[in-house]
Structures are given as C-alpha cells and as structure tokens.
Design a protein around this motif. Sequence first.
Motif, PDB file in Angstrom:
ATOM      1  N   ILE A   1       0.860  -1.181   0.000  1.00  0.00           N
ATOM      2  CA  ILE A   1       0.000   0.000   0.000  1.00  0.00           C
ATOM      3  C   ILE A   1       0.898   1.233   0.000  1.00  0.00           C
ATOM      4  O   ILE A   1       1.765   1.383   0.872  1.00  0.00           O
ATOM      5  CB  ILE A   1      -0.941   0.027   1.215  1.00  0.00           C
ATOM      6  N   PHE A   2       0.699   2.086  -0.972  1.00  0.00           N
ATOM      7  CA  PHE A   2       1.417   3.353  -1.039  1.00  0.00           C
ATOM      8  C   PHE A   2       0.424   4.479  -0.728  1.00  0.00           C
ATOM      9  O   PHE A   2      -0.636   4.558  -1.348  1.00  0.00           O
ATOM     10  CB  PHE A   2       2.046   3.546  -2.419  1.00  0.00           C
ATOM     11  N   LYS A   3       0.794   5.298   0.236  1.00  0.00           N
ATOM     12  CA  LYS A   3      -0.124   6.350   0.691  1.00  0.00           C
ATOM     13  C   LYS A   3      -0.488   7.300  -0.442  1.00  0.00           C
ATOM     14  O   LYS A   3      -1.638   7.704  -0.590  1.00  0.00           O
ATOM     15  CB  LYS A   3       0.496   7.113   1.857  1.00  0.00           C
ATOM     16  N   HIS A   4       0.497   7.642  -1.238  1.00  0.00           N
ATOM     17  CA  HIS A   4       0.228   8.410  -2.459  1.00  0.00           C
ATOM     18  C   HIS A   4       1.429   8.295  -3.382  1.00  0.00           C
ATOM     19  O   HIS A   4       2.469   7.738  -3.024  1.00  0.00           O
ATOM     20  CB  HIS A   4      -0.111   9.876  -2.147  1.00  0.00           C
ATOM     21  N   TYR A   5       1.274   8.825  -4.584  1.00  0.00           N
ATOM     22  CA  TYR A   5       2.331   8.733  -5.585  1.00  0.00           C
ATOM     23  C   TYR A   5       2.306   9.968  -6.456  1.00  0.00           C
ATOM     24  O   TYR A   5       1.317  10.710  -6.509  1.00  0.00           O
ATOM     25  CB  TYR A   5       2.156   7.479  -6.443  1.00  0.00           C
ATOM     26  N   GLU A   6       3.397  10.179  -7.172  1.00  0.00           N
ATOM     27  CA  GLU A   6       3.513  11.318  -8.086  1.00  0.00           C
ATOM     28  C   GLU A   6       4.209  10.856  -9.365  1.00  0.00           C
ATOM     29  O   GLU A   6       5.188  10.115  -9.312  1.00  0.00           O
ATOM     30  CB  GLU A   6       4.350  12.444  -7.464  1.00  0.00           C
ATOM     31  N   VAL A   7       3.715  11.305 -10.487  1.00  0.00           N
ATOM     32  CA  VAL A   7       4.371  11.101 -11.775  1.00  0.00           C
ATOM     33  C   VAL A   7       4.665  12.478 -12.345  1.00  0.00           C
ATOM     34  O   VAL A   7       3.741  13.268 -12.609  1.00  0.00           O
ATOM     35  CB  VAL A   7       3.490  10.291 -12.748  1.00  0.00           C
ATOM     36  N   LEU A   8       5.941  12.784 -12.535  1.00  0.00           N
ATOM     37  CA  LEU A   8       6.323  14.130 -12.952  1.00  0.00           C
ATOM     38  C   LEU A   8       7.674  14.076 -13.652  1.00  0.00           C
ATOM     39  O   LEU A   8       8.428  13.114 -13.488  1.00  0.00           O
ATOM     40  CB  LEU A   8       6.384  15.064 -11.744  1.00  0.00           C
ATOM     41  N   PRO A   9       8.000  15.103 -14.439  1.00  0.00           N
ATOM     42  CA  PRO A   9       9.320  15.121 -15.089  1.00  0.00           C
ATOM     43  C   PRO A   9      10.400  15.478 -14.075  1.00  0.00           C
ATOM     44  O   PRO A   9      10.203  16.333 -13.209  1.00  0.00           O
ATOM     45  CB  PRO A   9       9.169  16.210 -16.166  1.00  0.00           C
ATOM     46  N   ASN A  10      11.536  14.803 -14.195  1.00  0.00           N
ATOM     47  CA  ASN A  10      12.656  15.124 -13.320  1.00  0.00           C
ATOM     48  C   ASN A  10      13.165  16.533 -13.662  1.00  0.00           C
ATOM     49  O   ASN A  10      13.384  16.850 -14.835  1.00  0.00           O
ATOM     50  CB  ASN A  10      13.777  14.102 -13.532  1.00  0.00           C
ATOM     51  N   PRO A  11      13.323  17.406 -12.676  1.00  0.00           N
ATOM     52  CA  PRO A  11      13.701  18.797 -12.988  1.00  0.00           C
ATOM     53  C   PRO A  11      15.076  18.955 -13.621  1.00  0.00           C
ATOM     54  O   PRO A  11      15.356  19.983 -14.236  1.00  0.00           O
ATOM     55  CB  PRO A  11      13.646  19.481 -11.604  1.00  0.00           C
ATOM     56  N   TYR A  12      15.928  17.926 -13.505  1.00  0.00           N
ATOM     57  CA  TYR A  12      17.285  18.060 -14.028  1.00  0.00           C
ATOM     58  C   TYR A  12      17.412  17.623 -15.478  1.00  0.00           C
ATOM     59  O   TYR A  12      18.017  18.320 -16.296  1.00  0.00           O
ATOM     60  CB  TYR A  12      18.260  17.257 -13.150  1.00  0.00           C
ATOM     61  N   ASP A  13      16.848  16.477 -15.812  1.00  0.00           N
ATOM     62  CA  ASP A  13      17.001  15.984 -17.183  1.00  0.00           C
ATOM     63  C   ASP A  13      15.663  15.737 -17.875  1.00  0.00           C
ATOM     64  O   ASP A  13      15.627  15.208 -18.986  1.00  0.00           O
ATOM     65  CB  ASP A  13      17.828  14.702 -17.202  1.00  0.00           C
ATOM     66  N   LYS A  14      14.561  16.091 -17.214  1.00  0.00           N
ATOM     67  CA  LYS A  14      13.200  15.969 -17.771  1.00  0.00           C
ATOM     68  C   LYS A  14      12.763  14.524 -18.000  1.00  0.00           C
ATOM     69  O   LYS A  14      11.744  14.285 -18.642  1.00  0.00           O
ATOM     70  CB  LYS A  14      13.082  16.757 -19.090  1.00  0.00           C
ATOM     71  N   ALA A  15      13.512  13.572 -17.469  1.00  0.00           N
ATOM     72  CA  ALA A  15      13.087  12.178 -17.579  1.00  0.00           C
ATOM     73  C   ALA A  15      11.850  11.963 -16.712  1.00  0.00           C
ATOM     74  O   ALA A  15      11.709  12.571 -15.640  1.00  0.00           O
ATOM     75  CB  ALA A  15      14.209  11.244 -17.133  1.00  0.00           C
ATOM     76  N   GLN A  16      10.946  11.107 -17.181  1.00  0.00           N
ATOM     77  CA  GLN A  16       9.731  10.856 -16.411  1.00  0.00           C
ATOM     78  C   GLN A  16      10.074  10.115 -15.120  1.00  0.00           C
ATOM     79  O   GLN A  16      10.745   9.089 -15.127  1.00  0.00           O
ATOM     80  CB  GLN A  16       8.722  10.044 -17.225  1.00  0.00           C
ATOM     81  N   ARG A  17       9.594  10.644 -13.998  1.00  0.00           N
ATOM     82  CA  ARG A  17       9.951  10.121 -12.692  1.00  0.00           C
ATOM     83  C   ARG A  17       8.700   9.708 -11.924  1.00  0.00           C
ATOM     84  O   ARG A  17       7.653  10.359 -12.014  1.00  0.00           O
ATOM     85  CB  ARG A  17      10.713  11.168 -11.888  1.00  0.00           C
ATOM     86  N   LEU A  18       8.822   8.624 -11.165  1.00  0.00           N
ATOM     87  CA  LEU A  18       7.748   8.154 -10.299  1.00  0.00           C
ATOM     88  C   LEU A  18       8.212   8.240  -8.853  1.00  0.00           C
ATOM     89  O   LEU A  18       9.237   7.662  -8.486  1.00  0.00           O
ATOM     90  CB  LEU A  18       7.379   6.705 -10.632  1.00  0.00           C
ATOM     91  N   ASN A  19       7.451   8.953  -8.039  1.00  0.00           N
ATOM     92  CA  ASN A  19       7.713   9.029  -6.609  1.00  0.00           C
ATOM     93  C   ASN A  19       6.639   8.228  -5.878  1.00  0.00           C
ATOM     94  O   ASN A  19       5.445   8.510  -6.027  1.00  0.00           O
ATOM     95  CB  ASN A  19       7.679  10.482  -6.114  1.00  0.00           C
ATOM     96  N   LEU A  20       7.065   7.246  -5.121  1.00  0.00           N
ATOM     97  CA  LEU A  20       6.145   6.450  -4.319  1.00  0.00           C
ATOM     98  C   LEU A  20       6.378   6.745  -2.844  1.00  0.00           C
ATOM     99  O   LEU A  20       7.523   6.901  -2.406  1.00  0.00           O
ATOM    100  CB  LEU A  20       6.345   4.951  -4.575  1.00  0.00           C
ATOM    101  N   TYR A  21       5.278   6.778  -2.091  1.00  0.00           N
ATOM    102  CA  TYR A  21       5.343   7.034  -0.660  1.00  0.00           C
ATOM    103  C   TYR A  21       4.693   5.855   0.066  1.00  0.00           C
ATOM    104  O   TYR A  21       3.563   5.479  -0.245  1.00  0.00           O
ATOM    105  CB  TYR A  21       4.634   8.339  -0.309  1.00  0.00           C
TER     106      TYR A  21
END
Length: 206
Positions: free
Chosen positions: A92-112
Amino acid sequence: MDDQIKEGLHRPSFSYSFTDDGFYESAYYRAGSNPTNPDCPSGIIQWQHGKYHKASNGSLILNPFAVDGRQLMSDRCTYENAVYTRYHQQEIFKHYEVLPNPYDKAQRLNLYGWDGAPMNPMYLAYKPPQMLPTQTLNPTSAAATGTQPSSTSKSKRDLPGDDDGLVQEALNRKALLKQRHSTNADRLWWLGVSMTALGGVGYFCF
C-alpha cells in the motif's frame, strides 16, 4: 520504472512496472550488512506481480497473485545454500507522483509508503513496460477464485517435481534435480521373509 537503469544488479535496487489496464510487476534486490560479523553479509531478491487499483483517497494498492511470488535469500553464515521460497505481500502506497525530473526531464515516479515515507525515485525505463504475462503463471484453484492460501506469505513453495519423482534443492548455482526413489513394497516384503528365514536358521544352528 527503475531506480537504476544502467547499473543492472551491481547494487541493491528495486523496480515497478504498471500497465494501463490494472496490472503490475515488482522486483527487489536488497543487501544486508552484519555489523557484528562483517564477513557474513546477506542478500535477498523478491519478485511479485498481480493487480493494482487506485483508491479514492489517492493511495495505490498492489495485490499480488499469491501463487506466483518468489523470494531468494542468501545468508552465507547461516545456510549452506540460498533459500528459495514462495512469497506474497500486499503493498500500500499512501500516495504517488508522476512528474518530469527537474534536471534531465526524464519521467519520474515518486512512491510514498503506507506511512508516507518517500521511497527512492524511479525513472521510466520502458514504455510500454517489459513484463512477464499478466495472468497467473502457476494456476491453481485458489488462484482461479482469487482466494489466498492458508499458509503464510513466506511459506515453502510446492516443489515442481512432486508428481514425477523429482525434487529440487534450494536454488543456487549448484542446484540439481535429484531423483527421489520411492520404496518398493514387494522388495520390503521379500526382505522381511529372507531375514526371518535367516533368523530361524541361526536359531537352530547356534
């Protein structure tokens, strides 16, 4: 998504893959140190796949196919061979984020995690994801009905050779399939008769 695209398994890592129709796959590789005995490190690999869904509160719930998950644990100072078992654990992940990495614009997934603690960020490696088939790989009646087995999540796996007389040892680079010899009842019967006869002869002779 993968937290290390180029290094492979040269260091501990984890990976998650998701499809648009609700399936996922995860893999973990962890290494453990032993401060009291530095010569006894441990390692563990876990793999699962199954279904996921997004809850109304924004959390992400991963439900694995219980019969498919596997775990390989190595502890050189405790076990002679690595220990290979079934494994399943809901995540179970409390929340997540899908966003471009600010340094190289690669698509990034943040899981909590369930407690809100952030995991290491992961970066998109393949789109569409490269995954094993999304249906169960070891179909059983429990898998077909969606029920969980009564054993624990780290229960010993069913050995694939049980039906044909083969048993597989704990998985390691020297593991071999060994023939399991069944006991022949006729042989035991004749052995008993022979021993009885020999005993009778010995009784009269001595």
